[in-house]
Design a protein around this motif. Sequence first.
Motif, PDB file in Angstrom:
ATOM      1  N   GLN A 193       0.764  -1.074  -0.325  1.00 55.78           N
ATOM      2  CA  GLN A 193       0.064   0.006  -0.379  1.00 55.78           C
ATOM      3  C   GLN A 193       1.149   1.446  -0.344  1.00 55.78           C
ATOM      4  N   GLN A 194       1.993   1.429   0.286  1.00 59.36           N
ATOM      5  CA  GLN A 194       2.721   2.494   0.784  1.00 59.36           C
ATOM      6  C   GLN A 194       3.153   2.796  -0.784  1.00 59.36           C
ATOM      7  N   TRP A 195       3.597   1.638  -1.169  1.00 56.68           N
ATOM      8  CA  TRP A 195       4.465   1.005  -2.426  1.00 56.68           C
ATOM      9  C   TRP A 195       3.816   2.362  -3.897  1.00 56.68           C
ATOM     10  N   GLN A 210      12.527   8.949  -6.997  1.00 54.38           N
ATOM     11  CA  GLN A 210      13.745   7.595  -5.518  1.00 54.38           C
ATOM     12  C   GLN A 210      12.717   7.048  -4.797  1.00 54.38           C
ATOM     13  N   SER A 211      11.849   7.942  -4.065  1.00 52.11           N
ATOM     14  CA  SER A 211      10.954   7.106  -3.199  1.00 52.11           C
ATOM     15  C   SER A 211      10.389   6.463  -3.646  1.00 52.11           C
ATOM     16  N   VAL A 212       9.481   6.431  -4.756  1.00 56.18           N
ATOM     17  CA  VAL A 212       8.918   4.870  -5.497  1.00 56.18           C
ATOM     18  C   VAL A 212       9.937   4.092  -5.566  1.00 56.18           C
ATOM     19  N   ASP A 213      10.738   4.070  -6.369  1.00 61.03           N
ATOM     20  CA  ASP A 213      11.895   2.957  -6.023  1.00 61.03           C
ATOM     21  C   ASP A 213      12.072   2.532  -4.438  1.00 61.03           C
ATOM     22  N   ALA A 214      12.587   3.526  -3.588  1.00 58.90           N
ATOM     23  CA  ALA A 214      12.942   3.124  -2.095  1.00 58.90           C
ATOM     24  C   ALA A 214      11.674   1.543  -1.451  1.00 58.90           C
ATOM     25  N   ALA A 215      10.811   2.462  -2.285  1.00 61.60           N
ATOM     26  CA  ALA A 215       9.339   1.263  -1.580  1.00 61.60           C
ATOM     27  C   ALA A 215       9.097   0.467  -1.558  1.00 61.60           C
ATOM     28  N   GLU A 216       9.628   0.431  -3.017  1.00 63.55           N
ATOM     29  CA  GLU A 216       9.938  -1.260  -3.336  1.00 63.55           C
ATOM     30  C   GLU A 216      10.837  -1.814  -3.477  1.00 63.55           C
ATOM     31  N   ALA A 217      11.927  -1.411  -2.920  1.00 64.57           N
ATOM     32  CA  ALA A 217      12.933  -2.176  -2.309  1.00 64.57           C
ATOM     33  C   ALA A 217      12.747  -3.567  -1.467  1.00 64.57           C
ATOM     34  N   VAL A 218      11.607  -2.252  -0.459  1.00 63.13           N
ATOM     35  CA  VAL A 218      11.143  -2.493   0.412  1.00 63.13           C
ATOM     36  C   VAL A 218      10.044  -3.617   1.004  1.00 63.13           C
ATOM     37  N   LEU A 219       8.717  -3.403  -0.055  1.00 62.34           N
ATOM     38  CA  LEU A 219       8.432  -3.955  -0.755  1.00 62.34           C
ATOM     39  C   LEU A 219       9.206  -5.615  -0.567  1.00 62.34           C
ATOM     40  N   ALA A 220       9.806  -5.426  -1.487  1.00 61.20           N
ATOM     41  CA  ALA A 220      10.605  -6.920  -2.148  1.00 61.20           C
ATOM     42  C   ALA A 220      11.327  -7.483  -0.613  1.00 61.20           C
ATOM     43  N   GLN A 221      11.790  -6.830   0.345  1.00 57.66           N
ATOM     44  CA  GLN A 221      11.768  -7.056   1.360  1.00 57.66           C
ATOM     45  C   GLN A 221      11.300  -7.700   1.889  1.00 57.66           C
ATOM     46  N   ALA A 222      10.258  -7.206   1.950  1.00 58.30           N
ATOM     47  CA  ALA A 222       8.938  -7.499   2.801  1.00 58.30           C
ATOM     48  C   ALA A 222       8.590  -9.244   2.031  1.00 58.30           C
ATOM     49  N   GLU A 223       8.776  -9.092   1.017  1.00 59.95           N
ATOM     50  CA  GLU A 223       7.969 -10.220   0.517  1.00 59.95           C
ATOM     51  C   GLU A 223       9.640 -11.236   0.937  1.00 59.95           C
ATOM     52  N   ALA A 224      10.755 -11.330   0.801  1.00 56.40           N
ATOM     53  CA  ALA A 224      11.848 -11.817   0.591  1.00 56.40           C
ATOM     54  C   ALA A 224      11.677 -12.598   2.173  1.00 56.40           C
ATOM     55  N   ALA A 225      10.695 -11.998   3.267  1.00 54.51           N
ATOM     56  CA  ALA A 225      11.483 -12.253   4.720  1.00 54.51           C
ATOM     57  C   ALA A 225      10.358 -13.525   5.244  1.00 54.51           C
TER      58      ALA A 225
END
Length: 474
Positions: A193-195, A210-225
Amino acid sequence: MSPPTLHGARATLAGVLVALLLGGCTGIDMPQLKPPAPAQWRHASNASAAPADLRGWWHAFHDPALDALVDTALRDNLDVARAKERLLAARAMTRSADVAYRPRLRAKTQDAIDPDASASFFVAGFDATWELNLFGRGTATNRQARGQLDASAADLQQVRVTLVAEVVRNWLELRGAQQREATLTAIRDARRQQWQLLRTRARLQLASPQSVDAAEAVLAQAEAALTGPRAEADALAQQLAVLLGRNEPDPAWLAAAPLPALGELSLTQAPADLLRSRPDIARAEAGVLAAAGDAGVARADLYPRIGLGGSLVWSTNLTTHRRTNDNALASAGPMIDIPLFDWGAREATLHARKHDLKASVYAYRQAVLRGVAEVETALGQLRQQREREAHTAQAQAALTRAAQATGVRVNLHLASPAQQLDSQLAVAQSTIALTRATLARDLAFVSLYKALGGAPLPEADASAANDTRTADTH
């Protein structure tokens, strides 16, 4: 001085035997174990809380699925089955421990050839022997057998204690992994939702790429977790299958469910109870009993072996196939085996066995100290984990109230949806921390009752374990 008569020699020999009997009739005394158990625990538990049953402590989680798993594991586990067979083998040997001092009868046949090779005889007959139980040899032999039996019973109980603790531990960790997966799924959804919110703001020129890319990276990390708890749950289910003697886990185990609830419980077992509940202490005590038996046998070997014997033999001349009425021969009399000189080997063996006996007593006391230390450590860890859980729950409750307040502000258009997502993420992170703290508290409880030797006694062995341990071992 006149030479001794045959009657005098017999009297002298009889006197020597009587002296030996009187001097060697007593065996090795059992040592005083003096277990170094304290009067009470240093980390005393809450006396007002409900007590936990030592033989069914896992019922404190109030989880029927867990109860069924423990019952199945105790019935089908292969390590338990192996330990039971070894106990049955030791029990079978114990039943025949004293047969060496009972009359024995043996039938035999043989071919006898006359030295001049002019005749051949077929000989058949019976031999009867009875070694007398003297010089404490029978008591020592029984101690050896009972020590081995008690050690096998302790080994079986140790397997059961470890099995129950491992089943409960794996089940709790499985439920904990499922709870973490559910919370991480909620975090993943919030990150998405943040992304999506930042992508919308970027299209409106209200956020940078850049903030969108950072949010996408955080989303990918959440998927990996999410892969962590899923893999952990799969491995734990496979371990449970092994503990239950199965080749694959039950699919129902992987259905998500909350952690079992464990309330405040108190410890009612005193330190002295460890002497009866911890299998390693019971095994060390069995070692003392067996060592006393070894020392008793070594002491009895210093004295003669005395018994009674007899034989009845018939012979037939195979050359002439002739049988007469006078071809039967009977004999009976005492059997005496007197050790005279062996360069001190028997004395050295006795001294060695006495030192082994002292070493077994030290090993027993060390086992008691180790048991007390493990319980005290587990009590201290349980207290610390309870405090950690309480503080973590307090933090989670405060963050939940803050998230609820943020939700009200969003509804009143006094806060942005992004702030609400941040509050929800903070609550989710605190939920993971609370799940870990609760699991750590539950596992500390498991460790405590494993240290206490908590497990049900085998139905057929609950009374036998007490019957075979004699009062002179205390």
